[in-house]
Scaffold this motif. Sequence first.
Motif, PDB file in Angstrom:
ATOM      1  N   ILE A 174       0.831  -1.203   0.000  1.00  0.00           N
ATOM      2  CA  ILE A 174       0.000   0.000   0.000  1.00  0.00           C
ATOM      3  C   ILE A 174       0.864   1.251   0.000  1.00  0.00           C
ATOM      4  CG2 ILE A 174      -1.665   1.340   1.347  1.00  0.00           C
ATOM      5  CD1 ILE A 174      -2.906  -1.310   2.236  1.00  0.00           C
ATOM      6  N   LYS A 175       1.909   1.272   0.817  1.00  0.00           N
ATOM      7  CA  LYS A 175       2.810   2.425   0.856  1.00  0.00           C
ATOM      8  C   LYS A 175       3.426   2.697  -0.517  1.00  0.00           C
ATOM      9  CE  LYS A 175       4.379   2.405   5.677  1.00  0.00           C
ATOM     10  NZ  LYS A 175       5.555   2.190   6.564  1.00  0.00           N
ATOM     11  N   LYS A 176       3.785   1.631  -1.197  1.00  0.00           N
ATOM     12  CA  LYS A 176       4.447   1.760  -2.500  1.00  0.00           C
ATOM     13  C   LYS A 176       3.487   2.246  -3.578  1.00  0.00           C
ATOM     14  CE  LYS A 176       6.963  -0.954  -5.953  1.00  0.00           C
ATOM     15  NZ  LYS A 176       7.492  -2.315  -6.308  1.00  0.00           N
ATOM     16  N   ASN A 177       2.231   1.838  -3.509  1.00  0.00           N
ATOM     17  CA  ASN A 177       1.288   2.102  -4.602  1.00  0.00           C
ATOM     18  C   ASN A 177       0.233   3.152  -4.287  1.00  0.00           C
ATOM     19  OD1 ASN A 177       1.898  -0.131  -6.768  1.00  0.00           O
ATOM     20  ND2 ASN A 177       1.983  -1.174  -4.787  1.00  0.00           N
ATOM     21  N   PHE A 178       0.256   3.725  -3.079  1.00  0.00           N
ATOM     22  CA  PHE A 178      -0.750   4.691  -2.687  1.00  0.00           C
ATOM     23  C   PHE A 178      -0.613   5.998  -3.473  1.00  0.00           C
ATOM     24  CE2 PHE A 178      -2.389   8.209  -0.173  1.00  0.00           C
ATOM     25  CZ  PHE A 178      -3.629   7.739   0.217  1.00  0.00           C
ATOM     26  N   ARG A 179      -1.725   6.429  -4.035  1.00  0.00           N
ATOM     27  CA  ARG A 179      -1.802   7.731  -4.707  1.00  0.00           C
ATOM     28  C   ARG A 179      -3.121   8.373  -4.305  1.00  0.00           C
ATOM     29  NH1 ARG A 179       2.398   5.878  -5.471  1.00  0.00           N
ATOM     30  NH2 ARG A 179       3.669   5.763  -7.353  1.00  0.00           N
ATOM     31  N   TYR A 180      -3.089   9.636  -3.909  1.00  0.00           N
ATOM     32  CA  TYR A 180      -4.349  10.303  -3.573  1.00  0.00           C
ATOM     33  C   TYR A 180      -5.045  10.685  -4.875  1.00  0.00           C
ATOM     34  CZ  TYR A 180      -7.299  12.359   0.026  1.00  0.00           C
ATOM     35  OH  TYR A 180      -8.333  12.606   0.903  1.00  0.00           O
ATOM     36  N   PRO A 181      -6.291  10.275  -5.093  1.00  0.00           N
ATOM     37  CA  PRO A 181      -6.993  10.565  -6.354  1.00  0.00           C
ATOM     38  C   PRO A 181      -7.037  12.067  -6.624  1.00  0.00           C
ATOM     39  CG  PRO A 181      -8.243   9.012  -5.013  1.00  0.00           C
ATOM     40  CD  PRO A 181      -7.146   9.525  -4.145  1.00  0.00           C
ATOM     41  N   SER A 182      -6.721  12.460  -7.840  1.00  0.00           N
ATOM     42  CA  SER A 182      -6.684  13.880  -8.177  1.00  0.00           C
ATOM     43  C   SER A 182      -8.041  14.546  -7.988  1.00  0.00           C
ATOM     44  CB  SER A 182      -6.197  14.074  -9.623  1.00  0.00           C
ATOM     45  OG  SER A 182      -7.039  13.383 -10.531  1.00  0.00           O
ATOM     46  N   TYR A 183      -9.121  13.844  -8.355  1.00  0.00           N
ATOM     47  CA  TYR A 183     -10.464  14.410  -8.192  1.00  0.00           C
ATOM     48  C   TYR A 183     -10.752  14.657  -6.708  1.00  0.00           C
ATOM     49  CZ  TYR A 183     -15.543  14.930  -8.336  1.00  0.00           C
ATOM     50  OH  TYR A 183     -16.820  15.399  -8.182  1.00  0.00           O
ATOM     51  N   ALA A 184     -10.398  13.686  -5.875  1.00  0.00           N
ATOM     52  CA  ALA A 184     -10.635  13.830  -4.440  1.00  0.00           C
ATOM     53  C   ALA A 184      -9.773  14.948  -3.859  1.00  0.00           C
ATOM     54  CB  ALA A 184     -10.333  12.508  -3.736  1.00  0.00           C
ATOM     55  N   LEU A 185      -8.565  15.072  -4.360  1.00  0.00           N
ATOM     56  CA  LEU A 185      -7.660  16.118  -3.875  1.00  0.00           C
ATOM     57  C   LEU A 185      -8.198  17.507  -4.206  1.00  0.00           C
ATOM     58  CD1 LEU A 185      -4.914  16.569  -2.490  1.00  0.00           C
ATOM     59  CD2 LEU A 185      -3.855  16.479  -4.756  1.00  0.00           C
ATOM     60  N   LYS A 186      -8.658  17.677  -5.436  1.00  0.00           N
ATOM     61  CA  LYS A 186      -9.176  18.975  -5.871  1.00  0.00           C
ATOM     62  C   LYS A 186     -10.466  19.359  -5.148  1.00  0.00           C
ATOM     63  CE  LYS A 186      -7.258  18.625 -10.549  1.00  0.00           C
ATOM     64  NZ  LYS A 186      -7.594  18.464 -11.994  1.00  0.00           N
ATOM     65  N   ASN A 187     -11.236  18.358  -4.758  1.00  0.00           N
ATOM     66  CA  ASN A 187     -12.537  18.621  -4.140  1.00  0.00           C
ATOM     67  C   ASN A 187     -12.560  18.364  -2.633  1.00  0.00           C
ATOM     68  OD1 ASN A 187     -14.614  19.118  -6.531  1.00  0.00           O
ATOM     69  ND2 ASN A 187     -13.205  17.513  -7.219  1.00  0.00           N
ATOM     70  N   ASN A 188     -11.368  18.270  -2.033  1.00  0.00           N
ATOM     71  CA  ASN A 188     -11.257  18.097  -0.579  1.00  0.00           C
ATOM     72  C   ASN A 188     -12.047  16.894  -0.064  1.00  0.00           C
ATOM     73  OD1 ASN A 188      -9.564  20.397   0.013  1.00  0.00           O
ATOM     74  ND2 ASN A 188     -11.337  21.667  -0.487  1.00  0.00           N
ATOM     75  N   ILE A 189     -11.959  15.791  -0.794  1.00  0.00           N
ATOM     76  CA  ILE A 189     -12.687  14.577  -0.406  1.00  0.00           C
ATOM     77  C   ILE A 189     -11.763  13.670   0.394  1.00  0.00           C
ATOM     78  CG2 ILE A 189     -13.817  12.493  -1.269  1.00  0.00           C
ATOM     79  CD1 ILE A 189     -14.624  14.117  -3.741  1.00  0.00           C
ATOM     80  N   SER A 190     -12.224  13.259   1.540  1.00  0.00           N
ATOM     81  CA  SER A 190     -11.472  12.317   2.366  1.00  0.00           C
ATOM     82  C   SER A 190     -12.451  11.299   2.939  1.00  0.00           C
ATOM     83  CB  SER A 190     -10.732  13.041   3.493  1.00  0.00           C
ATOM     84  OG  SER A 190     -11.655  13.732   4.326  1.00  0.00           O
ATOM     85  N   GLY A 191     -11.944  10.258   3.545  1.00  0.00           N
ATOM     86  CA  GLY A 191     -12.815   9.257   4.139  1.00  0.00           C
ATOM     87  C   GLY A 191     -12.160   7.899   4.216  1.00  0.00           C
ATOM     88  N   GLN A 192     -12.873   6.965   4.814  1.00  0.00           N
ATOM     89  CA  GLN A 192     -12.367   5.598   4.977  1.00  0.00           C
ATOM     90  C   GLN A 192     -13.118   4.633   4.069  1.00  0.00           C
ATOM     91  OE1 GLN A 192     -11.058   3.739   8.868  1.00  0.00           O
ATOM     92  NE2 GLN A 192     -12.980   2.646   8.586  1.00  0.00           N
TER      93      GLN A 192
END
Length: 254
Positions: A174-192
Amino acid sequence: MKKIVFLFLLVSTFGFSQEDDYSKIFSNFDSIQKGSFQSHINRIVNLIIYDYAKQKKEKSSEILIITKIDSLGKLNLVHTKESTQNKDIKKSIIALYKKIPPFFIEGMQNQTFTSYLTLENNIDIPKWREDLFSKKENNINNFNSLEKIPSFKNSTIQETDPIKNFNTNILTHIKKNFRYPSYALKNNISGQVTIYFIIEKEGNIKTIICYDSHPSLQLESISIIKKLPQFNPGYINNEPVQVSFSLPLTFKLQ
């Protein structure tokens, strides 16, 4: 400047013929299964696989499905992406969803879940149907029922405890392949996101289901799990078996 943080906790788990009554597939749940979102999703996924096999397609197909549960508990297809670009698959899923009775699980109305499936064209259709209409939820084992749990091939991480070894390898992946989705980043989307996947008898992964949180986070979670290498499978009585595993993955912006 937004700082990206991700947190996770590893937890091991666990076209029909006219005469088929689809309500029976969901009405035979026991009291625990009726309140389990995972139990309902397992049946829905198995229905999709069964329906595809009954259509006797020439090829197997990989498919990504985004589904929304409306306020009445009915399933609505939001998006599909198929490896074979077969438009009939989308039509079949829409028709199938209309036949599935509504279900009510607290907190899941107006929520989405995303599935990545391998639709096989050569499954044992009579046995698959028998399992669907029986009280048996599925034949998939969890880690607690195994004599030997799945393991990573050619791993450089060698913990003494097999479960700790598996968890450490997953964490590293997970550490190696984790990328924060660009759409979520631009729209301040977070969650579990809750991630559920099945390791097959051959050690590969054909089914991934993600729910909770926003679809963009679910899609990224599926992307991470799809990149997992083939495993050494789990065993019971010296025979390889299907094994389920689940984990929550938290996407957090600070």
